[in-house]
Design an enzyme around this catalytic site. Structure first.
Site, PDB file in Angstrom:
ATOM      1  N   HIS A  52      83.560   2.455   6.435  1.00 42.69           N
ATOM      2  CA  HIS A  52      84.779   2.030   5.944  1.00 42.69           C
ATOM      3  C   HIS A  52      85.010   0.687   6.097  1.00 42.69           C
ATOM      4  CE1 HIS A  52      86.491   2.629   9.678  1.00 42.69           C
ATOM      5  NE2 HIS A  52      87.620   2.179   9.198  1.00 42.69           N
ATOM      6  N   ARG A  53      84.483   0.128   6.983  1.00 42.72           N
ATOM      7  CA  ARG A  53      84.816  -1.317   7.536  1.00 42.72           C
ATOM      8  C   ARG A  53      84.109  -2.450   6.561  1.00 42.72           C
ATOM      9  NH1 ARG A  53      87.486  -1.595  12.125  1.00 42.72           N
ATOM     10  NH2 ARG A  53      87.299   0.205  13.456  1.00 42.72           N
TER      11      ARG A  53
END
Length: 368
Positions: free
Chosen positions: A206-207
């Site tokens: 998700h980063r």
């Protein structure tokens, strides 16, 4: 009677705050108000997690929602300041490193309300990460800094934090895991995906550094497809990652592989049930590095750094680049899994230590 504001925002905050809420609620001289900023608020997932952790519905939700870092921080800052004008607690407790953490800390200290920070002292040394800025500034604002490990203490001392403000208490996220582990093991979530224990890997991404960069995301997908030739991959896909996969036309690269199972994000218990029976975890999450270390499950973290280095030195975590995934995965699978490592104070009692430390400090006026 001591009045406490306990702030939650994103899902990881809820896992960190729950043990503290329960420990303080057991003390007759504390009145705890649970506040939700609404920073990452999905009613279904949030309500489910609150129920799983035996937390009540927050007394107030500022419903700030998503937005740029500046808009989100400003929204929480003004909403919480308005709330503080109506009710001033003896202390505001914030957790972690999201925008709401910094915003609530700033609103409180501007009104001369002391702040306590759960998970103080974590440092990645990477100031391109918004979370790193939030951690550093929140720790400078806090009157009480509850750290999870010795390296976090050292970071705080090196930044000039007076030692009397620091209390090493352990890891609250591990408290929640320990408390719910029997329920987690009963779920057997892997059965829903025709998987067998120890025969699949779980992926989370998700980063922004991983999912917003076309080349890096492509390299990660290439590495995952290579791994999927050897093992089944179960991939709960974060909404941000879904958007990137669709925007870059990468989604079919994953969905077309017969051994890659793309699923929607899971609730806390179901997700950890998948993790607990996996052969390996591939992630860019911070909290998963801790949970896998406690459980003794190999974790390959797709980042050049981590704010949780103790998970590498004492736990099961390794930092890897996308092109290293096949080689390091093979090495990991070939290594006999040993008993889970024992990291000091990661024992399920951090919330109790925090409650007692806060009681002692408020009674004596130390570092408040």
């Amino acid at each position: 009677m001591y009045t406490v504001h306990l702030v939650i925002a994103a899902r990881p905050n809820i896992m960190k705050v729950a043990p503290v809420y329960h420990a303080l609620s057991c003390k007759e001289n504390f009145s705890v108000t649970l506040l939700h900023t609404g920073q990452h608020y999905d009613p279904c997932l949030s309500d489910q997690l609150l129920a799983e952790l035996s937390l009540p519905a927050p007394q107030h939700n500022f419903a700030v929602g998503s937005g740029s870092h500046a808009h989100q921080t400003a929204g929480v800052l003004t909403a919480y300041e308005d709330f503080l004008q109506e009710t001033k607690p003896d202390i505001c407790i914030v957790a972690g490193d999201v925008n709401s953490t910094l915003a609530c800390a700033l609103a409180a200290v501007k009104l001369h309300i002391p702040v306590a920070h759960i998970e103080s002292g974590l440092r990645s040394r990477d100031r391109t990460m918004p979370e790193e800025i939030n951690r550093i500034l929140t720790d400078q604002l806090a009157s009480i800094l509850w750290s999870p490990s010795a390296d976090a203490d050292a970071n705080l001392r090196s930044e000039g934090i007076p030692p009397e403000k620091i209390s090493r208490v352990g890891n609250c996220m591990i408290d929640s895991l320990v408390h719910l582990l029997p329920s987690i093991r009963k779920r057997a979530a892997w059965k829903s995906y025709a998987a067998r224990p120890q025969s699949y890997s779980v992926v989370t991404l998700h980063r922004p550094a991983n999912v917003d960069s076309p080349q890096r995301l492509y390299n990660i997908i290439k590495g995952l497809c290579s791994l999927a030739d050897e093992t089944q991959i179960i991939f709960p896909v974060h909404p941000r990652t879904v958007e990137s996969l669709k925007r870059l036309n990468y989604h079919k690269l994953l969905s077309s592989h017969p051994s890659i199972v793309l699923i929607a994000p899971l609730g806390y218990l179901d997700f950890l049930s998948l993790v607990e029976s996996a052969a390996t975890i591939i992630t860019d999450s911070g909290g998963i590095q801790e949970e896998t270390s406690y459980l003794g499950i190999p974790c390959l973290t797709l980042r050049p750094n981590t704010e949780r280095p103790i998970t590498c030195t004492m736990g099961t975590n390794q930092l890897v680049e996308p092109n290293q995934l096949p080689e390091i995965y093979a090495q990991t699978i070939a290594t006999t899994r040993s008993a889970p490592p024992k990291i000091p104070l990661w024992d399920g009692n951090a919330g109790i230590r925090i409650a007692q430390d806060l009681q002692n400090r408020l009674d004596s006026g130390i570092a408040i």
